[in-house]
Design a protein around this motif. Structure first.
Motif, PDB file in Angstrom:
ATOM      1  N   MET B   1       0.846  -1.210   0.000  1.00 40.72           N
ATOM      2  CA  MET B   1       0.000   0.000   0.000  1.00 40.72           C
ATOM      3  C   MET B   1       0.874   1.250   0.000  1.00 40.72           C
ATOM      4  N   ARG B   2       0.630   2.107  -0.961  1.00 41.59           N
ATOM      5  CA  ARG B   2       1.430   3.323  -1.062  1.00 41.59           C
ATOM      6  C   ARG B   2       0.663   4.460  -0.414  1.00 41.59           C
ATOM      7  N   THR B   3       1.301   5.134   0.493  1.00 44.92           N
ATOM      8  CA  THR B   3       0.585   6.216   1.169  1.00 44.92           C
ATOM      9  C   THR B   3       1.026   7.582   0.655  1.00 44.92           C
ATOM     10  N   LEU B   4       2.227   7.647   0.098  1.00 45.70           N
ATOM     11  CA  LEU B   4       2.731   8.913  -0.436  1.00 45.70           C
ATOM     12  C   LEU B   4       3.131   8.725  -1.893  1.00 45.70           C
ATOM     13  N   ALA B   5       2.816   9.686  -2.715  1.00 43.24           N
ATOM     14  CA  ALA B   5       3.281   9.601  -4.096  1.00 43.24           C
ATOM     15  C   ALA B   5       4.807   9.671  -4.072  1.00 43.24           C
ATOM     16  N   PRO B   6       5.516   8.807  -4.856  1.00 39.35           N
ATOM     17  CA  PRO B   6       6.971   8.829  -4.799  1.00 39.35           C
ATOM     18  C   PRO B   6       7.493  10.137  -5.375  1.00 39.35           C
ATOM     19  N   THR B   7       8.634  10.532  -4.872  1.00 35.41           N
ATOM     20  CA  THR B   7       9.201  11.794  -5.348  1.00 35.41           C
ATOM     21  C   THR B   7      10.208  11.547  -6.468  1.00 35.41           C
ATOM     22  N   LYS B   8      10.646  10.298  -6.639  1.00 33.98           N
ATOM     23  CA  LYS B   8      11.614   9.969  -7.688  1.00 33.98           C
ATOM     24  C   LYS B   8      11.256   8.638  -8.318  1.00 33.98           C
ATOM     25  N   VAL B   9      11.752   8.429  -9.554  1.00 36.15           N
ATOM     26  CA  VAL B   9      11.605   7.111 -10.207  1.00 36.15           C
ATOM     27  C   VAL B   9      12.944   6.734 -10.841  1.00 36.15           C
ATOM     28  N   ILE B  10      13.069   5.454 -11.156  1.00 38.77           N
ATOM     29  CA  ILE B  10      14.268   4.956 -11.836  1.00 38.77           C
ATOM     30  C   ILE B  10      13.862   4.365 -13.181  1.00 38.77           C
ATOM     31  N   ALA B  11      14.569   4.753 -14.232  1.00 40.41           N
ATOM     32  CA  ALA B  11      14.287   4.246 -15.582  1.00 40.41           C
ATOM     33  C   ALA B  11      15.552   3.618 -16.152  1.00 40.41           C
ATOM     34  N   VAL B  12      15.392   2.447 -16.779  1.00 43.29           N
ATOM     35  CA  VAL B  12      16.542   1.747 -17.345  1.00 43.29           C
ATOM     36  C   VAL B  12      16.242   1.335 -18.786  1.00 43.29           C
ATOM     37  N   ASP B  13      17.215   1.602 -19.646  1.00 41.59           N
ATOM     38  CA  ASP B  13      17.166   1.133 -21.035  1.00 41.59           C
ATOM     39  C   ASP B  13      18.397   0.248 -21.220  1.00 41.59           C
ATOM     40  N   GLY B  14      18.190  -1.028 -21.555  1.00 36.64           N
ATOM     41  CA  GLY B  14      19.354  -1.917 -21.643  1.00 36.64           C
ATOM     42  C   GLY B  14      19.289  -2.855 -22.827  1.00 36.64           C
ATOM     43  N   GLY B  15      20.448  -3.362 -23.222  1.00 38.03           N
ATOM     44  CA  GLY B  15      20.507  -4.293 -24.354  1.00 38.03           C
ATOM     45  C   GLY B  15      21.849  -4.976 -24.431  1.00 38.03           C
ATOM     46  N   GLY B  16      22.121  -5.541 -25.582  1.00 37.20           N
ATOM     47  CA  GLY B  16      23.309  -6.360 -25.752  1.00 37.20           C
ATOM     48  C   GLY B  16      24.628  -5.615 -25.702  1.00 37.20           C
ATOM     49  N   SER B  17      24.607  -4.278 -25.848  1.00 40.03           N
ATOM     50  CA  SER B  17      25.894  -3.578 -25.824  1.00 40.03           C
ATOM     51  C   SER B  17      26.082  -2.700 -24.586  1.00 40.03           C
ATOM     52  N   ARG B  18      24.990  -2.203 -23.996  1.00 40.92           N
ATOM     53  CA  ARG B  18      25.130  -1.332 -22.822  1.00 40.92           C
ATOM     54  C   ARG B  18      23.790  -1.190 -22.114  1.00 40.92           C
ATOM     55  N   CYS B  19      23.827  -0.529 -20.955  1.00 41.26           N
ATOM     56  CA  CYS B  19      22.573  -0.137 -20.315  1.00 41.26           C
ATOM     57  C   CYS B  19      22.719   1.302 -19.833  1.00 41.26           C
ATOM     58  N   ARG B  20      21.605   1.999 -19.820  1.00 43.74           N
ATOM     59  CA  ARG B  20      21.600   3.390 -19.366  1.00 43.74           C
ATOM     60  C   ARG B  20      20.541   3.540 -18.282  1.00 43.74           C
ATOM     61  N   VAL B  21      20.876   4.268 -17.260  1.00 41.75           N
ATOM     62  CA  VAL B  21      19.968   4.427 -16.126  1.00 41.75           C
ATOM     63  C   VAL B  21      19.756   5.915 -15.864  1.00 41.75           C
ATOM     64  N   ALA B  22      18.524   6.289 -15.560  1.00 41.41           N
ATOM     65  CA  ALA B  22      18.240   7.664 -15.133  1.00 41.41           C
ATOM     66  C   ALA B  22      17.406   7.628 -13.862  1.00 41.41           C
ATOM     67  N   VAL B  23      17.780   8.465 -12.900  1.00 43.29           N
ATOM     68  CA  VAL B  23      16.943   8.709 -11.722  1.00 43.29           C
ATOM     69  C   VAL B  23      16.275  10.056 -11.951  1.00 43.29           C
ATOM     70  N   CYS B  24      14.940  10.062 -11.889  1.00 40.71           N
ATOM     71  CA  CYS B  24      14.199  11.293 -12.239  1.00 40.71           C
ATOM     72  C   CYS B  24      13.289  11.747 -11.109  1.00 40.71           C
ATOM     73  N   ALA B  25      13.064  13.044 -11.074  1.00 37.46           N
ATOM     74  CA  ALA B  25      12.041  13.588 -10.188  1.00 37.46           C
ATOM     75  C   ALA B  25      10.657  13.303 -10.779  1.00 37.46           C
ATOM     76  N   ALA B  26       9.634  13.515  -9.977  1.00 42.95           N
ATOM     77  CA  ALA B  26       8.271  13.198 -10.399  1.00 42.95           C
ATOM     78  C   ALA B  26       7.844  14.000 -11.628  1.00 42.95           C
ATOM     79  N   ASP B  27       8.494  15.143 -11.867  1.00 43.96           N
ATOM     80  CA  ASP B  27       8.158  15.931 -13.064  1.00 43.96           C
ATOM     81  C   ASP B  27       9.022  15.540 -14.266  1.00 43.96           C
ATOM     82  N   GLY B  28       9.839  14.514 -14.107  1.00 42.24           N
ATOM     83  CA  GLY B  28      10.640  14.033 -15.237  1.00 42.24           C
ATOM     84  C   GLY B  28      12.046  14.596 -15.292  1.00 42.24           C
ATOM     85  N   THR B  29      12.353  15.562 -14.448  1.00 46.50           N
ATOM     86  CA  THR B  29      13.717  16.112 -14.407  1.00 46.50           C
ATOM     87  C   THR B  29      14.710  15.011 -14.051  1.00 46.50           C
ATOM     88  N   VAL B  30      15.774  14.895 -14.831  1.00 39.21           N
ATOM     89  CA  VAL B  30      16.777  13.878 -14.537  1.00 39.21           C
ATOM     90  C   VAL B  30      17.687  14.362 -13.416  1.00 39.21           C
TER      91      VAL B  30
END
Lengths: 294, 294
Positions: B1-30
Motif C-alpha cells: 500500500m502506497r501512502t505517499l506519491a513517490p518523489t523519484k523514479v528509476i528508468a533503465v534502457d538496456g541491451g546487448g551492448s550497454r545499459c543506461r539508467v536515469a533517476v528522475c524527479a516526479a516531473d521528469g527532471t533527470v
C-alpha cells in the motif's frame, strides 16, 4: 606421369558427424573399410585432417596395404575425398595439401551423393535431409544448385522446414499468418512465442530438422500451415530442377531423409519418373575415385 | 500500500551492448544518470543483473541518494527496466527478482522505444535498426508486431537486409535470381560463393547489418537486386501497420538507424503523415516509470 593403371583406389565420404573410407580394387570391389570421426574441414580443418588420416590408415590396414612403407603404397593410390564443408578451392586445397596422396581430388559432398544415388547413370537428384541440394548428371557433365547451408539457403530441407514452421508460428502470433492445428500445437509445446525465439537463437540445423517430420505428417493431414511450407519447398525444388534443365523424359531421384516426402507435393511434371536411390554417398565416392584413376 | 506519491523514479534502457539508467524527479527532471555494460538477460542473466545493479547504484549516487542506507531509499523508488531480450514473463520475472525494487516493472525494449519516439503521444512506430518491430499507441493501449530476432523474424531490419542480400547473391550464382551491380560487387568482394556461406555461418545480426546501408544506397540508385529487398521489407512493414490498424490520419514514426531509409519505399498511404522521433528509448523508459508511479 602414370605408367601403370593403378590397381586400387581410395574413396572417402565425410561430414560433420563421421567419415567413411573404402579402399577398392580397380573393378570396384571393396578391399578394406573404416569409419572415423567428424571430418568437416570448414568447421575445423585440423580435426578433420586428423580424423581423415586415421580412418584412411585403418582402411589401408584392413585392405592389407603394408603399414610400414613410409606411406608409399597409400600415397600412390588415386583418392577422392568427398566432404561436407568443402565450399570452395581454398578449403579443398588445404585438405589436399594435408593428405599423403599424389593424385588426390577433394570435393564437397554433392557429387558423391548424386553419383551414388544415380548409380553412376544420368539423371536428376533432389537430396533433401537436414540440408538440401539439387543436381544433374548428363553426358559426363554434372551441375548443382543449392547446398549453401541453412543461414542463406538449404530451401526445402528438414532444417528449413523446421525453422520456417517456427517463423510461421510467430507470424501467426502477430496476426500476419493464419493459425492451424500444427501452429497451435507448437506454440502450446513451447509455452510462449518468446521461448520459440530463444530456441531459434541457439538451434543448430539438426535441432530445426527435428520438427520436419511433423510438418510432413501435418501437411499430409491437410494442415494449412504445414501445406504452405511443403508447397513453398516444392516450388523451390521445381524452380531448381527447371533451372538444371529437367525435361519430360528425365528421371528424378528424391534422396535424403526427406526427399521421398516431397513426391506427393511436387508438380506431376517432376514426379512422373521417380527412381529410388541406388547407392550411398560412399558408393558415389568410390565411382568418382575410379573415374579419377581411369 | 502506497501512502505517499513517490518523489523519484528509476528508468533503465538496456541491451546487448550497454545499459543506461536515469533517476528522475516526479516531473521528469533527470537527477542522476549512469551508463553500464551489456544487459541482455536472455544472453546472460547473471551478467545482465550485475551490470544493471552497478549502473543503478551509480545513477543513485549521481542523484545524491545516500549510499549506505541498505538500499532502502533506492528500493522504495518505482522502477521500469526496458531490456532487449526480455521475450516473456519468465525472463522478466527473473530480472525483477534480482532487483532491489519493491515496485518494479521489467519489459522488453519495444514499449520504451515506442513511447520515447512518440514522446508519449498516440501514433505508430516502425523501429528499424539491426532488428525491427512495429508498434501502436492509441488511447492508453499499446500493441506490437515483430521483434523476435533475426533467426525467425526481424523482417525489413538491417540484419535482415544484409542476410537477404547474401542469400540473393547465392540464388543468383545458382541462376535462380537475376544478377545486379550490387550482387556482382558483393560476390567479387567475398571472392566466391563458398566464402559467403562460411561468413553467414558465423555472422552475428550486427555483421549482417553492416551490409544494409549498401542495400539502401543501391536501391536508391535503381539496382534491381537491392530494390527487390527494399520492396520486400516495405511490404512487410505495410502488412504489419495494417494489422495494427493504421488509418489515413495516423502518424508514423520511422525510427532506428534504418527507419528513415524506408520512407521513399513505403506505399504513400503509410508515408503520408511521417513524424520525426521525439526522444530516445531512455526517454521512453522515464515516461513509463513515471506512469508506473502514478
Amino acid at each position: 606421369m602414370r605408367t601403370l593403371a593403378p590397381t586400387k583406389v581410395i574413396a572417402v565420404d565425410g561430414g560433420g558427424s563421421r567419415c567413411r573410407v573404402a579402399v577398392c580394387a580397380a573393378d570396384g570391389t571393396v578391399l578394406g573399410r573404416a569409419e572415423g570421426a567428424a571430418a568437416n574441414p570448414a568447421t575445423d580443418l585440423g580435426t578433420a585432417v586428423r580424423h581423415l588420416r586415421a580412418a584412411i590408415a585403418e582402411a589401408a590396414r584392413a585392405a592389407g596395404i603394408p603399414e610400414n612403407a613410409n606411406g608409399t603404397e597409400i600415397a600412390a593410390l588415386p583418392a577422392w575425398l568427398a566432404l561436407a564443408g568443402v565450399v570452395n578451392e581454398r578449403i579443398a586445397g588445404a585438405v589436399a595439401e594435408a593428405m599423403p596422396f599424389r593424385q588426390c581430388r577433394v570435393s564437397d559432398d554433392r557429387p558423391s551423393n548424386m553419383v551414388g544415388a544415380l548409380g553412376g547413370a544420368d539423371g536428376f537428384v533432389a537430396a533433401i535431409g537436414t540440408g538440401s541440394f539439387l543436381g544433374r548428371q548428363a553426358a559426363g557433365r554434372r551441375g548443382f544448385v543449392g547446398g549453401w547451408g541453412l543461414q542463406l539457403g538449404d530451401q526445402a530441407s528438414g532444417a528449413w522446414l523446421g525453422r520456417e514452421l517456427l517463423a510461421r508460428v510467430l507470424l501467426a502470433v502477430d496476426g500476419l499468418a493464419p493459425r492451424s492445428d500444427l501452429i497451435n500445437e507448437v506454440l502450446t509445446e513451447f509455452g510462449d512465442p518468446g521461448e520459440i525465439a530463444l530456441f531459434a537463437n541457439r538451434a543448430s540445423p539438426a535441432d530445426h530438422a527435428r520438427l520436419a517430420p511433423r510438418v510432413v505428417a501435418a501437411a499430409r493431414g491437410g494442415d494449412r500451415g504445414a501445406l504452405a511450407l511443403m508447397r513453398a519447398g516444392s516450388a523451390y525444388l521445381a524452380r531448381a530442377l527447371r533451372r538444371l534443365g529437367f525435361g519430360p523424359n528425365d528421371v528424378l531421384c528424391l534422396t535424403g531423409g526427406l526427399g521421398p516426402a516431397y513426391a506427393e507435393f511436387l508438380p506431376p511434371a517432376f514426379a512422373r519418373n521417380l527412381i529410388a536411390p541406388r547407392g550411398s554417398a560412399l558408393d558415389g565416392a568410390i565411382r568418382l575415385a575410379l573415374e579419377l584413376a581411369r
